[in-house]
Design an enzyme around this catalytic site. Structure first.
Site, PDB file in Angstrom:
ATOM      1  CB  VAL A  11      -0.925   0.003   1.225  1.00  0.00           C
ATOM      2  CG1 VAL A  11      -1.784   1.266   1.246  1.00  0.00           C
ATOM      3  CG2 VAL A  11      -1.807  -1.243   1.243  1.00  0.00           C
ATOM      4  CB  SER A  12       2.781   3.151  -1.661  1.00  0.00           C
ATOM      5  OG  SER A  12       2.640   2.968  -3.064  1.00  0.00           O
ATOM      6  CG  LEU A  66      -4.687   5.139   2.499  1.00  0.00           C
ATOM      7  CD1 LEU A  66      -4.058   3.899   1.877  1.00  0.00           C
ATOM      8  CD2 LEU A  66      -3.879   5.614   3.695  1.00  0.00           C
ATOM      9  CE1 TYR A  98      -3.261   0.384   5.663  1.00  0.00           C
ATOM     10  CE2 TYR A  98      -1.324   0.587   7.070  1.00  0.00           C
ATOM     11  CZ  TYR A  98      -1.898   0.537   5.812  1.00  0.00           C
ATOM     12  OH  TYR A  98      -1.103   0.649   4.698  1.00  0.00           O
ATOM     13  CG  PHE A 151       1.573 -10.654   4.062  1.00  0.00           C
ATOM     14  CD1 PHE A 151       0.682  -9.653   3.714  1.00  0.00           C
ATOM     15  CD2 PHE A 151       1.473 -11.227   5.317  1.00  0.00           C
ATOM     16  CE1 PHE A 151      -0.292  -9.225   4.600  1.00  0.00           C
ATOM     17  CE2 PHE A 151       0.490 -10.814   6.209  1.00  0.00           C
ATOM     18  CZ  PHE A 151      -0.385  -9.822   5.855  1.00  0.00           C
TER      19      PHE A 151
END
Length: 409
Positions: A82-83, A94, A123, A409
């Site tokens: 995620v970026s 995002l 998050y 991961f």
């Protein structure tokens, strides 16, 4: 926002991945590492945000199966890569990727999403709670000794290469997955992650080595490690870095730790990520000299509250009604009645009065059994609406062993 969000085209992977590398500092990965991630990418589960021909955002979701309390392995989306480009921050990119991704995960019938966070504060607003922690430590082997259990001397050890031992080590890993919540069932191709060892990432250490623990001709444990030679005027002062360690019984595991703590010309064993209840802490004669440090590891998000809560078992009988808040995934909002125990559970919508009020983030934190609802209530994040319901639910949600994610991961 003028950007377009779309599924990743395999032909655009290099451009997409370059955005990710830049967001994480701009240091190019080794060719072998980049090649592996490209081969593991599931393009129909990966997203890119595009401003014209320019990629400005990335997000993906691997297909995983995650062990949960009770030993079941449950479908879970492994959120990754995620970026957002620095030039396009604060434009909602995002948020749009996270919303689209969770909608996709729901459509795939996967009740959970999990991730490891480069910045943990990000998050929570998308409903993720820290569900598993990890310990890192440095054992001072000049001052610390091990008190090993009976049977340790009956385990033989053999040093080999990770590649040659791959089948045997993967068989050991597979037998352990259901025994601890938070572990990932290895899908084809993922066994190669343990073999990644780019020279540029070794920081002066040796290539990774493997030691097998055997009993009566059967492999009962293994460790992947590397040795970093160092010298001072007083003599050798090297270190052993432990990358993986698994044993099928206490004696096998203790034999591996004893070997790692006695490697010639070393005085430290560096542990990078182990469960918070890992056995080595009870083998060492002085845990203070090991300087254990705890940090977040696996962040958990219930995508389908009913299906997720019904997929695991509970330590004690439970019958509780949750009032769940989930503004980001409104299909989870409302009251859910969870009933079950050690043999299984059912979780359905209900109009009954709520016993506990919380958000989906707290459910994610408690889901794997490593974070108690009582501790979350002490922080004001769970409210008890029916007296006496909190403690019973908290005990039921617990796990006999701490959850742990064995690799990233």
């Amino acid at each position: 926002m003028t950007t377009e969000l779309r599924v990743l085209d395999p032909a655009e992977w290099d451009k997409w991945y370059a955005v990710l590398e830049l967001a994480f500092g701009g240091v190019a990965e080794a060719d072998e590492e980049r090649k592996l991630w490209q081969e593991l990418t599931e393009h129909d589960r990966f997203l890119g945000a595009w401003d014209g021909a320019r990629c400005v955002g990335t997000a993906g979701a691997f297909t995983f199966r995650l062990s949960v309390p009770g030993g079941a392995v449950v479908p879970a989306a492994g959120v990754t890569m995620v970026s957002v480009a620095g030039t396009h921050r604060r434009r909602g990119i995002l948020t749009s990727m996270m919303r689209r991704q969770l909608e996709d995960v729901r459509s795939w019938g996967e009740p959970l999403a999990v991730l490891t966070a480069s910045e943990p504060e990000i998050y929570g607003r998308f409903g993720y709670g820290v569900g598993a922690y990890a310990v890192r430590a440095t054992i001072d082997t000049h001052r610390v000794r091990l008190a090993v259990p009976e049977g340790t001397d009956g385990v033989s050890l053999r040093v080999t290469s990770p590649t040659e031992a791959l089948d045997a080590t993967e068989a050991v890993y597979a037998r352990l997955v259901g025994a601890r919540p938070g572990m990932l069932e290895r899908r084809p191709g993922w066994e190669r992650l343990a073999l990644l060892d780019p020279p540029a990432d070794r920081e002066g250490a040796s290539p990774r080595q493997c030691v097998l623990a055997e009993r009566d001709g059967e492999v009962v444990g293994y460790a992947h490690y590397a040795v970093k030679p160092e010298w001072s005027f007083a003599g050798a002062n090297g270190s052993v870095s432990v990358h993986q360690l698994a044993g099928l019984d206490p004696a096998a595991e203790a034999a591996l730790w004893r070997f790692l703590c006695s490697v010639d010309l070393t005085s430290q064993v560096r542990i990078h990520s182990r469960p918070v209840d890992d056995a080595w802490q009870h083998l060492v004669t002085d845990v203070r000299r090991c300087e254990p440090t705890v940090r977040d590891a696996l962040h958990v998000r219930l995508v389908d509250v009913g299906a997720a809560l019904a997929a695991r078992t509970y330590q004690t009988p439970v019958d509780v009604v949750f009032e769940v808040a989930d503004a980001f995934c409104p299909w989870n909002e409302g009251r859910w009645r969870l009933t079950g125990g050690a043999e299984g559970a059912v979780c359905v919508r209900t109009d009954a009065p709520a016993d506990l009020a919380l958000s989906v983030r707290e459910l994610g934190a408690a889901y794997l059994g490593g974070v108690s609802l009582v501790s979350l209530a002490a922080a004001g994040r769970v409210r008890e609406l029916r007296q006496g319901s909190l403690v019973g639910a908290s005990v039921a949600f617990g796990s006999a062993v701490a959850p742990w994610l064995p690799h990233g991961f």
